[in-house]
Design a protein around this motif. Sequence first.
Motif, PDB file in Angstrom:
ATOM      1  N   ILE A  64       0.861  -1.181   0.000  1.00  0.00           N
ATOM      2  CA  ILE A  64       0.000   0.000   0.000  1.00  0.00           C
ATOM      3  C   ILE A  64       0.899   1.232   0.000  1.00  0.00           C
ATOM      4  O   ILE A  64       1.803   1.350   0.835  1.00  0.00           O
ATOM      5  CB  ILE A  64      -0.903   0.027   1.238  1.00  0.00           C
ATOM      6  N   VAL A  65       0.663   2.151  -0.945  1.00  0.00           N
ATOM      7  CA  VAL A  65       1.442   3.386  -1.024  1.00  0.00           C
ATOM      8  C   VAL A  65       0.479   4.560  -1.179  1.00  0.00           C
ATOM      9  O   VAL A  65      -0.669   4.384  -1.588  1.00  0.00           O
ATOM     10  CB  VAL A  65       2.441   3.358  -2.200  1.00  0.00           C
ATOM     11  N   PRO A  66       0.938   5.765  -0.864  1.00  0.00           N
ATOM     12  CA  PRO A  66       0.073   6.933  -1.107  1.00  0.00           C
ATOM     13  C   PRO A  66      -0.198   7.114  -2.597  1.00  0.00           C
ATOM     14  O   PRO A  66       0.599   6.688  -3.446  1.00  0.00           O
ATOM     15  CB  PRO A  66       0.899   8.105  -0.550  1.00  0.00           C
ATOM     16  N   GLY A  67      -1.313   7.774  -2.928  1.00  0.00           N
ATOM     17  CA  GLY A  67      -1.564   8.137  -4.312  1.00  0.00           C
ATOM     18  C   GLY A  67      -0.441   9.006  -4.841  1.00  0.00           C
ATOM     19  O   GLY A  67       0.125   9.840  -4.120  1.00  0.00           O
ATOM     20  N   LEU A  68      -0.091   8.815  -6.108  1.00  0.00           N
ATOM     21  CA  LEU A  68       1.034   9.532  -6.699  1.00  0.00           C
ATOM     22  C   LEU A  68       0.635  10.960  -7.075  1.00  0.00           C
ATOM     23  O   LEU A  68      -0.535  11.238  -7.364  1.00  0.00           O
ATOM     24  CB  LEU A  68       1.543   8.780  -7.922  1.00  0.00           C
ATOM     25  N   ILE A  69       1.627  11.861  -7.073  1.00  0.00           N
ATOM     26  CA  ILE A  69       1.394  13.286  -7.317  1.00  0.00           C
ATOM     27  C   ILE A  69       2.331  13.753  -8.426  1.00  0.00           C
ATOM     28  O   ILE A  69       3.547  13.602  -8.320  1.00  0.00           O
ATOM     29  CB  ILE A  69       1.621  14.103  -6.037  1.00  0.00           C
ATOM     30  N   ASP A  70       1.775  14.339  -9.479  1.00  0.00           N
ATOM     31  CA  ASP A  70       2.559  14.785 -10.639  1.00  0.00           C
ATOM     32  C   ASP A  70       2.488  16.301 -10.752  1.00  0.00           C
ATOM     33  O   ASP A  70       1.412  16.871 -10.941  1.00  0.00           O
ATOM     34  CB  ASP A  70       2.012  14.126 -11.912  1.00  0.00           C
ATOM     35  N   LEU A  71       3.643  16.953 -10.670  1.00  0.00           N
ATOM     36  CA  LEU A  71       3.722  18.411 -10.755  1.00  0.00           C
ATOM     37  C   LEU A  71       3.827  18.929 -12.182  1.00  0.00           C
ATOM     38  O   LEU A  71       3.736  20.146 -12.402  1.00  0.00           O
ATOM     39  CB  LEU A  71       4.949  18.917  -9.973  1.00  0.00           C
ATOM     40  N   HIS A  72       4.051  18.022 -13.140  1.00  0.00           N
ATOM     41  CA  HIS A  72       4.346  18.478 -14.513  1.00  0.00           C
ATOM     42  C   HIS A  72       3.724  17.490 -15.487  1.00  0.00           C
ATOM     43  O   HIS A  72       4.290  16.440 -15.771  1.00  0.00           O
ATOM     44  CB  HIS A  72       5.869  18.553 -14.706  1.00  0.00           C
ATOM     45  N   CYS A  73       2.547  17.842 -16.021  1.00  0.00           N
ATOM     46  CA  CYS A  73       1.785  16.914 -16.858  1.00  0.00           C
ATOM     47  C   CYS A  73       0.967  17.706 -17.873  1.00  0.00           C
ATOM     48  O   CYS A  73       0.176  18.567 -17.498  1.00  0.00           O
ATOM     49  CB  CYS A  73       0.870  16.062 -15.973  1.00  0.00           C
ATOM     50  N   VAL A 267      16.324  23.613  -2.835  1.00  0.00           N
ATOM     51  CA  VAL A 267      15.465  23.530  -4.016  1.00  0.00           C
ATOM     52  C   VAL A 267      14.992  22.089  -4.171  1.00  0.00           C
ATOM     53  O   VAL A 267      15.587  21.152  -3.614  1.00  0.00           O
ATOM     54  CB  VAL A 267      16.184  23.964  -5.320  1.00  0.00           C
ATOM     55  N   ILE A 268      13.939  21.923  -4.935  1.00  0.00           N
ATOM     56  CA  ILE A 268      13.461  20.590  -5.303  1.00  0.00           C
ATOM     57  C   ILE A 268      13.562  20.457  -6.808  1.00  0.00           C
ATOM     58  O   ILE A 268      13.044  21.303  -7.550  1.00  0.00           O
ATOM     59  CB  ILE A 268      12.010  20.381  -4.832  1.00  0.00           C
ATOM     60  N   VAL A 269      14.250  19.421  -7.262  1.00  0.00           N
ATOM     61  CA  VAL A 269      14.465  19.240  -8.698  1.00  0.00           C
ATOM     62  C   VAL A 269      13.476  18.220  -9.250  1.00  0.00           C
ATOM     63  O   VAL A 269      13.251  17.166  -8.661  1.00  0.00           O
ATOM     64  CB  VAL A 269      15.911  18.810  -9.014  1.00  0.00           C
ATOM     65  N   GLU A 270      12.856  18.549 -10.365  1.00  0.00           N
ATOM     66  CA  GLU A 270      12.049  17.589 -11.096  1.00  0.00           C
ATOM     67  C   GLU A 270      12.961  16.669 -11.897  1.00  0.00           C
ATOM     68  O   GLU A 270      13.926  17.125 -12.518  1.00  0.00           O
ATOM     69  CB  GLU A 270      11.122  18.286 -12.095  1.00  0.00           C
ATOM     70  N   LEU A 271      12.642  15.391 -11.903  1.00  0.00           N
ATOM     71  CA  LEU A 271      13.326  14.424 -12.757  1.00  0.00           C
ATOM     72  C   LEU A 271      12.288  13.677 -13.589  1.00  0.00           C
ATOM     73  O   LEU A 271      11.340  13.116 -13.041  1.00  0.00           O
ATOM     74  CB  LEU A 271      14.112  13.401 -11.934  1.00  0.00           C
ATOM     75  N   LEU A 297       9.718  13.338  -8.709  1.00  0.00           N
ATOM     76  CA  LEU A 297       9.555  12.629  -9.975  1.00  0.00           C
ATOM     77  C   LEU A 297       8.352  13.220 -10.717  1.00  0.00           C
ATOM     78  O   LEU A 297       7.319  13.490 -10.107  1.00  0.00           O
ATOM     79  CB  LEU A 297       9.345  11.139  -9.732  1.00  0.00           C
ATOM     80  N   VAL A 298       8.506  13.405 -12.013  1.00  0.00           N
ATOM     81  CA  VAL A 298       7.417  13.931 -12.845  1.00  0.00           C
ATOM     82  C   VAL A 298       7.366  13.146 -14.148  1.00  0.00           C
ATOM     83  O   VAL A 298       8.317  12.438 -14.507  1.00  0.00           O
ATOM     84  CB  VAL A 298       7.590  15.437 -13.154  1.00  0.00           C
ATOM     85  N   THR A 299       6.266  13.311 -14.872  1.00  0.00           N
ATOM     86  CA  THR A 299       6.135  12.631 -16.161  1.00  0.00           C
ATOM     87  C   THR A 299       6.390  13.550 -17.346  1.00  0.00           C
ATOM     88  O   THR A 299       6.872  13.099 -18.376  1.00  0.00           O
ATOM     89  CB  THR A 299       4.722  12.050 -16.342  1.00  0.00           C
TER      90      THR A 299
END
Length: 414
Positions: A64-73, A267-271, A297-299
């Motif tokens: 069981i994991v938390p729902g995923l969150i995408d900052l860049h879609c 800072v937080i880097v998107e990958l 992490l982003v898509t």
Amino acid sequence: MTSITPALRFALAGRVISDGRLKEDSVIAVEGHRITFAGNPTEFAFWDQRSDYELTRLPEGYTIVPGLIDLHCHGAVGGDFPGGTAQEIRSAIDFLHASGTTTLLASLVTADRSKMLEQAALLAGFCESGDLAGIHSEGPFLSHARCGAQDPAFLSDPDPDFVDELIGAAQGQLRTMTYAPELAGSEALVEQLASQGVVPSLGHTDADAATVTDSLNLAREELASAGFDGFTENPTITHLFNGMPPLHHRSPGPVGACLELAVAGHVIVELIADGTHLAPDMVRTLFSLIGARSIALVTDSMAAAGLRDGSYELGPAQVTVLNGEARLTSNGALAGGTATMLQVVQRTVAAGVPLHDAIASATAVPASVLGLSDEAGRLHQGFVADLLVLNEDLGLERTYRRGVLLGKPPERNL
């Protein structure tokens, strides 16, 4: 996506990953849209409300994991957030939710300003309904030299009047904006964004390391002084390495500056860890160097996500997808991704990153950027009941969004 089970009381027992930690035997209980219990089986056995919940023990190897969150879609299944219709956007959101991305920003691209305002207004309605967590604007204040798939015809130096128009069109739902710090007026832009609760996200830049460092330090100061409750103090980096000059030992550039600040936790880097935008070895190296707490992490996904190879649109641009790689039809430049967030997590783990770190960078870290650290991204009592059940191969077995079990995406889209 129409739910197949209404929100109700239930409890799941099994392995849980949350807060960057793995717990081999835990129980998560849900009532309505909220988590009502998160703890070990012994604690659950003595919980005075346990008799109200039907407990299901998951098969061995399930997690069981938390729902995923995408900052860049930018979209999915033919739906293009920068240019699509309401129906197309609805289809994209439903697909992404059912695929495990329970929280996401809808990303615009640089385009004609009237079109950007029109789409911001359209997307704002989906934010108001809770289907989207906000809007990300990738441009138009970006470097011509590092524009990537952004249309150079619409790039410009920062324009405070347009920023106000965009924030207004988005009805206060603009959450992040990508900008190049070397452009005239970028300092005033950073101050304007932070004062309005919009996170500056440095990217698509050809700046030197000093310019990047100064801009990000300013952004951090402005965010800290903005005074928004629960708001992040860390600016973000739009898809590190992509849309910027490569790291060089005599010219560290944006990459060198961003890595130094990420190690310091500033800072937080998107990958985009989809196997196309970054080599798997680089993804593993970055997690080792700067740690999961500084990585989101982003898509960067576009309309082709969830569909086969073919021709698609990304805002005003035509895109050709071949073997899962999206590239501008005009010049072959990379033009977004085609993976879902869960696929990005799977590929991150396949690269050698521990599962608990990959999950943290796809849940708790992006939640902090959005000011949702007390609401989403972790499995705690009182949090929104967004959670996934993954099998032993990290395949998706169940998606709960706000306590509601969603149907799986149609097989034809996978």
